[in-house]
Design an enzyme around this catalytic site. Structure first.
Site, PDB file in Angstrom:
ATOM      1  N   GLY A 210       0.839  -1.208   0.000  1.00 24.92           N
ATOM      2  CA  GLY A 210       0.000   0.000   0.000  1.00 24.92           C
ATOM      3  C   GLY A 210       0.862   1.240   0.000  1.00 24.92           C
ATOM      4  N   ASN A 211       0.277   2.359   0.370  1.00 26.00           N
ATOM      5  CA  ASN A 211       1.060   3.589   0.509  1.00 26.00           C
ATOM      6  C   ASN A 211       0.407   4.462   1.582  1.00 26.00           C
ATOM      7  OD1 ASN A 211      -0.920   5.433  -0.833  1.00 26.00           O
ATOM      8  ND2 ASN A 211      -0.516   4.064  -2.569  1.00 26.00           N
ATOM      9  N   TYR A 212       1.002   5.615   1.824  1.00 21.06           N
ATOM     10  CA  TYR A 212       0.587   6.436   2.973  1.00 21.06           C
ATOM     11  C   TYR A 212      -0.601   7.359   2.691  1.00 21.06           C
ATOM     12  CZ  TYR A 212       4.991   5.016   5.110  1.00 21.06           C
ATOM     13  OH  TYR A 212       6.006   4.292   5.641  1.00 21.06           O
ATOM     14  N   ALA A 278      -3.602   7.715  -4.875  1.00 18.09           N
ATOM     15  CA  ALA A 278      -2.227   7.226  -4.969  1.00 18.09           C
ATOM     16  C   ALA A 278      -2.324   5.730  -5.308  1.00 18.09           C
ATOM     17  CB  ALA A 278      -1.505   7.447  -3.649  1.00 18.09           C
TER      18      ALA A 278
END
Ligand code: PMT
Length: 406
Positions: A210-212, A278
């Site tokens: 995943g990402n932030y 994102a």
């Protein structure tokens, strides 16, 4: 801001929820509205006119005549002064009289004279609320165009628990904002798709790539566009946020592939899209059925995800506007301009992790908007809500320019 400068008449009838009308008046004034208050004689038993007069900065109107000097409180001029009339709380008695046209107090005569949209926020005990007579009265009012801000469930003044609590003042204001956004907003009649948040690419039942991204930026854009009257299709990866405006339709997804499929289905029905999600560029080639056990070193085979922005850029028609984001850490302008062209965007919103207070998770962002002609406009650090307004301004201009060229 759609309530700014609006004349709003608040009608207060006699129920325990009358104390919440003080908060309602404050919320309306905070949004720039001018407020006058009309109360039923019974309402004065629940909250003092002085409190409401102080908050609204206008004398409170209760009687047809001022007993001191005989001055007439004209319900006709009140009705024509108002851009909106909100009766909150609306008791079962007041609702019944509104539905049948009884005019035995100033609140009711004003209702019959009002030419503006009317909102009611019912508040009563659960059995009164559920009674067929009350339900029919609400239906009658709705059929005549009155907007009912539904009562909530919860603890009631009687000690019983159920449906009958007046909607929270913030929710009443939201319903009024939505109404005016739908009827007067600059983006009224347009449909806009937003992507927001991260995507999760599953490795096994307990792990993902995943990402932030928190989704804050995308949700702020969705709310801003809805407040300007657009019908918003929000496709969101996993986030903790919920949507406020009733003009936003939320489609929840998890992976980039799911976001891609939703975007391809929805975009052809929209005038524009803003791609702030994102999206993970890669996903594991396979998701293990069971939790992968610890066996020392491990190699994960990744495959590229579809590029949503690039595909929409290929499919977009001359009348559609496509906006992308670029999240960079270095060579910002060069990289953003490359994405703008490669994805056939109308403009791109650049934010850089090199700028303090910009990008993931924080409440602020610092953006540069680069147009299709390469011209860049830099903005100072602002809250994401303010940034969303800047993006909405630019989007509105771009959509208008396309329309005039058609
Ligand atoms: O969610 P927050 O915590 O509020 O943070 C906001 C944000 C930093 C996530 C947001 O402001 C932002 O920059 N979003 C885009 C992040 C990103 O993926 O940028 P990118 O430069 O990698 O992608 C360029 C564009 O292509 C983006 O519009 C992206 O949505 C899109 N893209 C990317 C990959 C892919 N497979 N499909 C895409 O559509």
């Amino acid at each position: 801001m759609i309530l700014k400068g609006k004349h709003i008449l608040v009608g207060v009838s006699g129920g325990i929820a009358a104390y919440k009308s003080a908060m309602l008046i404050r919320e309306l004034i905070r949004r720039g509205a001018e407020v006058q208050v009309v109360m039923t004689p019974m309402a004065k038993q629940f909250i003092t006119p002085l409190t409401l007069a102080t908050l609204s900065k206008h004398p409170i109107l209760v009687d047809f005549f001022d007993p001191e000097n005989g001055a007439w409180n004209s319900h006709v001029s009140l009705g024509t002064w108002a851009d909106a009339y909100v009766v909150a709380p609306a008791t079962a008695n007041t609702l019944a009289k509104m539905a049948t046209g009884i005019a035995d107090n100033l609140l009711l005569t004003t209702y019959l004279s009002a030419r503006c949209p009317v909102f009611v926020a019912p508040a009563m005990d659960l059995d009164m609320m559920a009674h067929p007579a009350t339900r029919l009265n609400l239906l009658t009012l709705q059929e005549r165009g009155v907007v009912v801000v539904d009562a909530a469930e919860g603890e009631l003044a009687s000690g019983l628990s159920g449906k009958g609590r007046m909607a929270e003042p913030a929710d009443i204001v939201l319903a009024m904002q939505d109404y005016f956004s739908r009827t007067e907003g600059l983006l009224c009649g347009s449909r806009i798709m937003i992507t927001a948040g991260p995507t999760y690419e599953k490795i096994d039942p307990v792990r993902f790539i995943g990402n932030y991204s928190s989704g804050k930026m995308g949700y702020a854009i969705a709310e801003e566009l809805a407040s300007r009257g657009a019908e918003v299709e929000l496709i969101s990866g996993p986030t903790k946020f919920s949507v406020q405006s009733s003009l936003i339709k939320l489609t929840k997804v998890e992976s980039a592939r799911q976001m891609y499929e939703a975007a391809l289905r929805i975009f052809p029905t929209c005038h524009a899209a803003v791609l702030s999600a994102a999206v993970a560029d890669f996903a594991p080639a396979e998701c293990a059925d069971e939790k992968i056990k610890h066996h020392g070193e491990m190699t994960l085979h990744l495959v590229p995800n579809p590029d949503i922005a690039a595909e929409l850029g290929r499919q977009k028609t001359a009348s559609q506007t496509l906006v992308g984001f670029a999240l960079e850490t270095n060579d910002e302008m060069h990289n953003a301009q490359g994405k703008l062209q490669a994805k056939n965007l109308d403009f791109i919103v650049l934010n850089s992790l090199a700028d303090k207070g910009a990008g993931f998770m924080v409440d602020t962002n610092k953006i540069t908007i680069i147009g299709a002609d390469g011209e860049a406009t830099e903005y100072p650090l602002k809250t994401k809500v303010e940034v969303a307004a800047d993006i909405a301004d630019r989007l509105t201009d771009t959509m208008n320019n396309k329309q005039t060229r058609e």
